[in-house]
Design a protein around this motif. Structure first.
Motif, short mmCIF file in Angstrom:
data_model
loop_
_atom_site.label_atom_id
_atom_site.label_comp_id
_atom_site.label_asym_id
_atom_site.label_seq_id
_atom_site.Cartn_x
_atom_site.Cartn_y
_atom_site.Cartn_z
N UNK A 1 -2.33 -5.39 -12.60
CA UNK A 1 -1.62 -6.69 -12.80
C UNK A 1 -1.95 -7.65 -12.65
N UNK A 2 -3.13 -7.82 -12.32
CA UNK A 2 -4.15 -9.54 -11.30
C UNK A 2 -3.07 -10.95 -11.90
N UNK A 3 -1.49 -11.13 -11.27
CA UNK A 3 -0.55 -12.12 -12.10
C UNK A 3 -0.80 -13.16 -11.16
N UNK A 4 -0.26 -13.91 -12.02
CA UNK A 4 -0.10 -15.67 -11.75
C UNK A 4 1.24 -16.12 -11.24
N UNK A 5 1.72 -16.67 -10.85
CA UNK A 5 3.19 -17.55 -10.78
C UNK A 5 3.76 -17.56 -12.07
N UNK A 43 1.47 -0.89 0.05
CA UNK A 43 -0.24 0.43 0.66
C UNK A 43 0.56 1.54 0.14
N UNK A 44 1.60 1.47 0.73
CA UNK A 44 2.36 2.85 1.03
C UNK A 44 3.46 3.22 -0.36
N UNK A 69 -5.06 -12.35 3.04
CA UNK A 69 -3.79 -12.34 1.61
C UNK A 69 -5.04 -12.27 0.64
N UNK A 70 -6.44 -11.81 -0.04
CA UNK A 70 -7.56 -11.05 -0.22
C UNK A 70 -7.34 -9.53 -0.35
N UNK A 71 -7.77 -9.26 1.15
CA UNK A 71 -7.58 -8.56 1.72
C UNK A 71 -6.30 -7.00 1.53
N UNK A 72 -5.05 -7.82 1.38
CA UNK A 72 -4.08 -7.08 0.46
C UNK A 72 -3.77 -6.95 -0.61
N UNK A 73 -4.44 -7.35 -1.74
CA UNK A 73 -4.76 -7.88 -2.45
C UNK A 73 -5.54 -6.69 -2.77
N UNK A 74 -6.72 -6.35 -2.23
CA UNK A 74 -7.64 -5.30 -2.52
C UNK A 74 -7.16 -4.25 -1.94
N UNK A 114 0.27 -1.71 -12.60
CA UNK A 114 0.96 -1.87 -10.68
C UNK A 114 0.22 -3.16 -10.59
N UNK A 115 1.48 -4.17 -9.93
CA UNK A 115 1.59 -5.45 -9.68
C UNK A 115 0.42 -5.17 -8.91
N UNK A 116 -0.65 -6.98 -8.64
CA UNK A 116 -1.42 -7.28 -8.11
C UNK A 116 -1.30 -8.77 -8.42
N UNK A 117 -2.53 -9.21 -7.62
CA UNK A 117 -2.74 -11.28 -7.72
C UNK A 117 -2.93 -11.21 -8.09
N UNK A 118 -3.06 -12.76 -8.52
CA UNK A 118 -4.23 -13.54 -9.08
C UNK A 118 -5.09 -14.42 -7.14
N UNK A 119 -4.90 -14.11 -6.38
CA UNK A 119 -5.06 -14.76 -5.10
C UNK A 119 -5.92 -13.49 -4.41
N UNK A 120 -6.46 -12.72 -5.69
CA UNK A 120 -7.39 -12.05 -5.03
C UNK A 120 -8.76 -12.65 -5.58
#
Length: 330
Positions: A167-171, A85-86, A143-148, A107-113
């Motif tokens: 970018x909701x990125x997978x591995x 976030x920061x 982990x979902x809250x982090x992604x959101x 912006x990097x994000x994650x498929x974990x969302x």
């Protein structure tokens, strides 16, 4: 073009830096400990001299954030949240203050969302956001809250002249030492690469070459708009899944990897065995047990084509290249 990569010294950043530099682009990496040419220091939180690199750049690809390859203790989860976030807030402020802001902020994000599920794939339009699934460990919701929160911070940034993509990125699979594939190959070669907890949970992944190509594709959408492409092709913004179109169950995923490296045996592991292994590796079982069935709906709709859409062929390519690298051949 000039590309600035905050947090670009990790595995994914190294992949992107290497490819974009080889393609002739001017790449600057923002890092807490600059040691090489083209690396500029920043703290990931406050504005500083590093902001001048963003002013006048063409594309910013923010990858900053504490690694998820750790035990998910309350302290580590909070560090993941704060670092993401920061750093996103700092990048947003630098873009907002720039006299010549970049045209694109990836912006990097994650498929974990997305939710843990086996029944159907998650795309950007119909996918289920996680956090309320029954029968999964409660801390997975964090982990979902982090992604959101990560994505929300980018959305809040006042950058009207810059297109923003999450970018909701997978591995990201590459033959590099220390990456996720390196760990999986080690397990496979030891005969430990069998199904975990039944192996029905889905694995989403993307070949490193397709990851780089997708980043370039998303960065170039403004150019498409200027060349009269159909509506929607030139303004791709918001969440985009960066994952190959062929996610597959973990048991099948590891079977294909074993075939690629010539290991016929893969011992299965129960959930408690996975817990022990994750503890020994100072990692967490969420990375193994959560079903990430993610597909790249928006990329495919926009006309992107994958060079490595299927895991068996991608695994064969990556294992071959890993062997070549280990042998010291160019």
């Amino acid at each position: 073009m000039k590309v600035v990569i905050p947090g670009g010294t990790g595995q994914v950043g190294a992949i992107l830096d290497r490819a974009l530099t080889a393609a002739g682009h001017d790449v600057v990496v923002l890092t807490r400990q600059p040691v090489r040419e083209r690396e500029v220091g920043w703290d990931g939180e406050t504005q500083g001299a590093w902001s001048a690199e963003i002013d006048g750049s063409d594309v910013v690809v923010n990858l900053a954030g504490r690694s998820v390859n750790c035990r998910y203790t309350p302290a580590n989860l909070r560090a993941m949240m704060d670092s993401r976030v920061r750093s996103t807030r700092a990048v947003g402020r630098a873009i907002a203050a720039a006299a010549r802001p970049p045209r694109v902020w990836l912006q990097m994000s994650t498929a974990t969302v997305y939710a843990h599920r086996l029944d159907a794939p998650n795309d950007e339009a119909t996918g289920l956001i996680g956090g309320a699934e029954p029968g999964v460990p409660g801390y997975w919701a964090y982990s979902v809250e982090i992604a959101k929160a990560w994505e929300r911070e980018q959305e809040r940034a006042e950058t009207p002249r810059t297109r923003k993509v999450a970018l909701r990125t997978a591995m990201v699979m590459s033959p590099d030492r220390g990456g996720v594939l390196d760990v999986l190959l080690r397990l496979a070669r030891l005969g430990l690469g069998g199904p975990v907890a039944g192996g029905a949970q889905y694995v989403s992944w993307i070949h490193e070459h397709d990851f780089v190509r997708a980043v370039e594709f998303l960065a170039g959408q403004d150019d498409l708009a200027g060349r009269g492409e159909p509506a929607g092709r030139g303004d791709l913004a918001g969440p985009v899944n960066l994952a190959a179109p062929g996610p597959l169950p973990q048991g099948e995923f590891m079977r294909a990897l074993r075939a690629a490296c010539g290991m016929p045996v893969g011992l299965p592991a129960t959930r408690w065995m996975a817990e022990l292994g994750a503890y020994a590796l100072r990692s967490d079982t969420e990375l193994l047990l959560k079903s990430r069935r993610v597909v790249p709906g928006r990329l495919l709709e926009a006309g992107f084509t994958f060079e490595h859409p299927h895991w068996p062929e991608a695994a064969a390519d990556l294992v071959r290249r890993a062997r070549t690298a280990r042998a010291g051949r160019p």
